[in-house]
Design a protein around this motif. Structure first.
Motif, PDB file in Angstrom:
ATOM      1  N   CYS A 170     -33.838  24.077  74.206  1.00 17.49           N
ATOM      2  CA  CYS A 170     -32.676  24.839  73.749  1.00 17.49           C
ATOM      3  C   CYS A 170     -31.916  25.481  74.903  1.00 17.49           C
ATOM      4  O   CYS A 170     -32.434  25.641  76.012  1.00 17.49           O
ATOM      5  CB  CYS A 170     -33.126  25.918  72.773  1.00 17.49           C
ATOM      6  N   THR A 171     -30.688  25.856  74.608  1.00 20.12           N
ATOM      7  CA  THR A 171     -29.837  26.485  75.612  1.00 20.12           C
ATOM      8  C   THR A 171     -30.302  27.906  75.902  1.00 20.12           C
ATOM      9  O   THR A 171     -30.994  28.534  75.101  1.00 20.12           O
ATOM     10  CB  THR A 171     -28.373  26.476  75.127  1.00 20.12           C
ATOM     11  N   PRO A 216     -23.633  24.842  72.210  1.00 20.60           N
ATOM     12  CA  PRO A 216     -24.660  24.050  71.516  1.00 20.60           C
ATOM     13  C   PRO A 216     -25.987  24.800  71.489  1.00 20.60           C
ATOM     14  O   PRO A 216     -26.269  25.635  72.350  1.00 20.60           O
ATOM     15  CB  PRO A 216     -24.777  22.773  72.376  1.00 20.60           C
ATOM     16  N   HIS A 217     -26.823  24.479  70.504  1.00 17.63           N
ATOM     17  CA  HIS A 217     -28.169  25.034  70.486  1.00 17.63           C
ATOM     18  C   HIS A 217     -29.096  24.270  71.436  1.00 17.63           C
ATOM     19  O   HIS A 217     -30.068  24.839  71.945  1.00 17.63           O
ATOM     20  CB  HIS A 217     -28.777  24.953  69.084  1.00 17.63           C
ATOM     21  N   PHE A 218     -28.805  22.978  71.638  1.00 18.55           N
ATOM     22  CA  PHE A 218     -29.731  22.101  72.339  1.00 18.55           C
ATOM     23  C   PHE A 218     -29.133  21.596  73.646  1.00 18.55           C
ATOM     24  O   PHE A 218     -27.936  21.337  73.740  1.00 18.55           O
ATOM     25  CB  PHE A 218     -30.121  20.920  71.438  1.00 18.55           C
ATOM     26  N   ARG A 219     -29.981  21.448  74.625  1.00 19.92           N
ATOM     27  CA  ARG A 219     -29.554  20.984  75.938  1.00 19.92           C
ATOM     28  C   ARG A 219     -29.370  19.474  75.930  1.00 19.92           C
ATOM     29  O   ARG A 219     -30.091  18.735  75.248  1.00 19.92           O
ATOM     30  CB  ARG A 219     -30.592  21.394  76.987  1.00 19.92           C
ATOM     31  N   LEU A 266     -17.845  23.667  69.955  1.00 21.89           N
ATOM     32  CA  LEU A 266     -18.759  22.539  70.089  1.00 21.89           C
ATOM     33  C   LEU A 266     -19.762  22.594  68.947  1.00 21.89           C
ATOM     34  O   LEU A 266     -20.037  23.656  68.380  1.00 21.89           O
ATOM     35  CB  LEU A 266     -19.502  22.585  71.427  1.00 21.89           C
ATOM     36  N   ALA A 267     -20.349  21.440  68.642  1.00 23.31           N
ATOM     37  CA  ALA A 267     -21.384  21.381  67.624  1.00 23.31           C
ATOM     38  C   ALA A 267     -22.707  21.880  68.193  1.00 23.31           C
ATOM     39  O   ALA A 267     -22.811  22.216  69.375  1.00 23.31           O
ATOM     40  CB  ALA A 267     -21.525  19.950  67.117  1.00 23.31           C
ATOM     41  N   SER A 268     -23.744  21.898  67.371  1.00 21.88           N
ATOM     42  CA  SER A 268     -25.031  22.430  67.808  1.00 21.88           C
ATOM     43  C   SER A 268     -25.729  21.520  68.806  1.00 21.88           C
ATOM     44  O   SER A 268     -26.643  21.953  69.497  1.00 21.88           O
ATOM     45  CB  SER A 268     -25.940  22.679  66.602  1.00 21.88           C
ATOM     46  N   LEU A 269     -25.320  20.262  68.882  1.00 24.68           N
ATOM     47  CA  LEU A 269     -25.875  19.360  69.877  1.00 24.68           C
ATOM     48  C   LEU A 269     -24.750  18.622  70.594  1.00 24.68           C
ATOM     49  O   LEU A 269     -23.771  18.207  69.969  1.00 24.68           O
ATOM     50  CB  LEU A 269     -26.861  18.366  69.258  1.00 24.68           C
ATOM     51  N   THR A 276     -34.342  16.256  73.500  1.00 27.62           N
ATOM     52  CA  THR A 276     -34.216  15.836  72.111  1.00 27.62           C
ATOM     53  C   THR A 276     -33.643  16.965  71.276  1.00 27.62           C
ATOM     54  O   THR A 276     -34.205  18.070  71.268  1.00 27.62           O
ATOM     55  CB  THR A 276     -35.582  15.435  71.540  1.00 27.62           C
ATOM     56  N   PRO A 277     -32.539  16.730  70.572  1.00 26.58           N
ATOM     57  CA  PRO A 277     -32.004  17.792  69.711  1.00 26.58           C
ATOM     58  C   PRO A 277     -32.836  17.960  68.454  1.00 26.58           C
ATOM     59  O   PRO A 277     -33.475  17.025  67.983  1.00 26.58           O
ATOM     60  CB  PRO A 277     -30.600  17.273  69.376  1.00 26.58           C
TER      61      PRO A 277
END
Length: 422
Positions: A264-265, A279-282, A113-116, A286-287
């Motif tokens: 963030c995750t 992903p880094h962001f939930r 998966l991508a970071s967002l 907002t990513p």
């Protein structure tokens, strides 16, 4: 489909008038949100210029048009799992976050998966958007088949058996409107995420190999690299206390200094499903920082250290307009317009401040300094140099453009810049 009906004129409100970052205001004369495939086919067949609107996470005018802008959000959000073939066929307008929760509930996962998770499946695939991991290809490498509406409104399906397939997956939206995508799936799995601080530069290569997926962050203000985000399979041991001469984070982290970590995750090795850790962001937050511009260039994996060294003389100028720089590794593939075509790469991703005038000269300098390493830009980010020389199958893709869209129905100002008409 050749009997083109009049293009329906729909309420323009459902389609955004600008991209996510706000630096591109779409210039479409008309906006549409068809609710059926037949309606979409009639619209495409009757339009002079048309583009599909994804989640708006491109930072250039790749998704812009002066003709008809079409949102796929109104089409049925279908997800069809084929357990025998190990694949899932999804509506192209779905986000990865929405798809992932459905897949996980059925016991399946995507390998990467991508970071967002906010981005649409079709848009991410079309631009070779990626996550990280030595053995992980970008998101487009999971594509087993595409269904798209071509210039005359015909419905066309292509899969890996077609010799043109490798040129049609990363397509920049230039060959038609993709309506469904078939993706490879794997059994679901859990991930643990750890954040480490203060990585010595000489340990970058080892850090990128240090987990199933790894990201290294730097603000270009320190001799050490600021953060390493390690995403390990839950059945693997955690990094040892002195891992690569780093120290563990003692509080939840955000890649961008000063931004709230709650976006963030989960970190600190708490196990969780793949789609809540890769992903880094939930999904509900907002990513990144929101107010930003982005650029990214891919160089050969072996050239990671050389790339950093090439940019060192510009560190002060980079830092002055930078929010954060992320370094990731992506496995080689065979997709013609993929930045990872036939070479393992390291991606240098720059999240800039939201000031185009201040960022533009720094982007130009970064490109100039990286030029000896044959950098390939991410198609959805900001870049200035002609990409033709660094994409070996560039001319083959131009031939596909002539085959699928000879009249230039799906062309845009940005596509004409990347692929000038003969």
């Amino acid at each position: 489909m050749t009997d083109a009906a009049p293009v329906p004129r729909l309420d323009p409100a459902p389609v955004p008038d600008r991209n996510w970052a706000g630096n591109v205001r779409y210039r479409a004369a008309r906006r549409h949100r068809p609710s059926t495939l037949d309606e979409l086919r009639r619209l495409v067949a009757g339009a002079e210029r048309v583009r599909a609107a994804g989640s708006g996470h491109s930072f250039n005018r790749l998704g812009d048009t002066t003709g008809d802008l079409v949102s796929l959000a109104g089409l049925p959000p279908t997800v069809t799992l084929d357990r025998d073939r190990g694949s899932v066929t999804v509506a192209a307008g779905l986000s990865y976050g929405d798809l992932a929760t459905r897949l996980h509930a059925e016991g399946y996962a995507l390998a990467n998966l991508a970071s967002l998770p906010h981005i649409s499946v079709a848009g991410a695939v079309a631009t070779a958007t990626h996550g990280s991991g030595r053995a992980n290809g970008n998101l487009a490498t999971a594509v087993a088949a595409l269904e798209l509406v071509t210039a005359e409104g015909d419905l066309h399906t292509v899969d890996r058996a077609d010799p043109r397939f490798a040129g049609m997956v990363v397509n920049l939206g230039a060959l038609g409107v993709v309506t469904r995508v078939t993706l490879d799936v794997v059994p679901t799995f859990d991930i643990r995420q750890y954040v480490r601080l203060g990585l010595p530069r000489e340990a970058l290569d080892a850090a990128l190999d240090g987990a199933y997926s790894a990201s290294v962050f730097t603000d270009w203000r320190s001799s050490r690299l600021d953060q390493v985000w390690l995403k390990q399979r839950a059945d693997q041991p955690p990094p040892p206390a002195g891992w690569l001469d780093t120290r563990p984070a003692d509080a939840p982290a955000h890649p961008v200094p000063g931004m709230p970590a709650e976006n963030c995750t989960a970190q600190f090795g708490e196990p969780g499903p793949w789609h809540e850790r890769l992903p880094h962001f939930r999904l509900g937050f907002t990513p990144s920082s929101g107010d930003e511009l982005q650029s990214e260039w891919h160089v050969g994996r072996a050239d990671a250290g050389a790339a950093l060294a090439a940019l060192d003389p510009a560190a002060e100028r980079i830092a002055a307009v930078l929010q954060i720089c992320e370094l990731r590794t992506i496995a080689a593939d065979g997709l013609w317009l993929s930045p990872n075509y036939q070479r393992d790469t390291v991606a240098l991703h720059f999240t800039w401040i939201g000031d185009p005038a201040a960022v533009a000269p720094v982007v130009a300098e970064v490109e100039e300094r990286l030029a000896p390493l044959a950098p390939r830009p991410h198609w959805g980010k900001l870049f200035a140099r002609d990409p033709a020389a660094t994409y070996p199958r560039y001319d083959d893709f131009r031939a596909l453009l002539g085959e699928f869209d000879p009249a230039g129905k799906f062309r845009t100002e940005e596509l004409d810049r990347y692929f000038p008409r003969r």
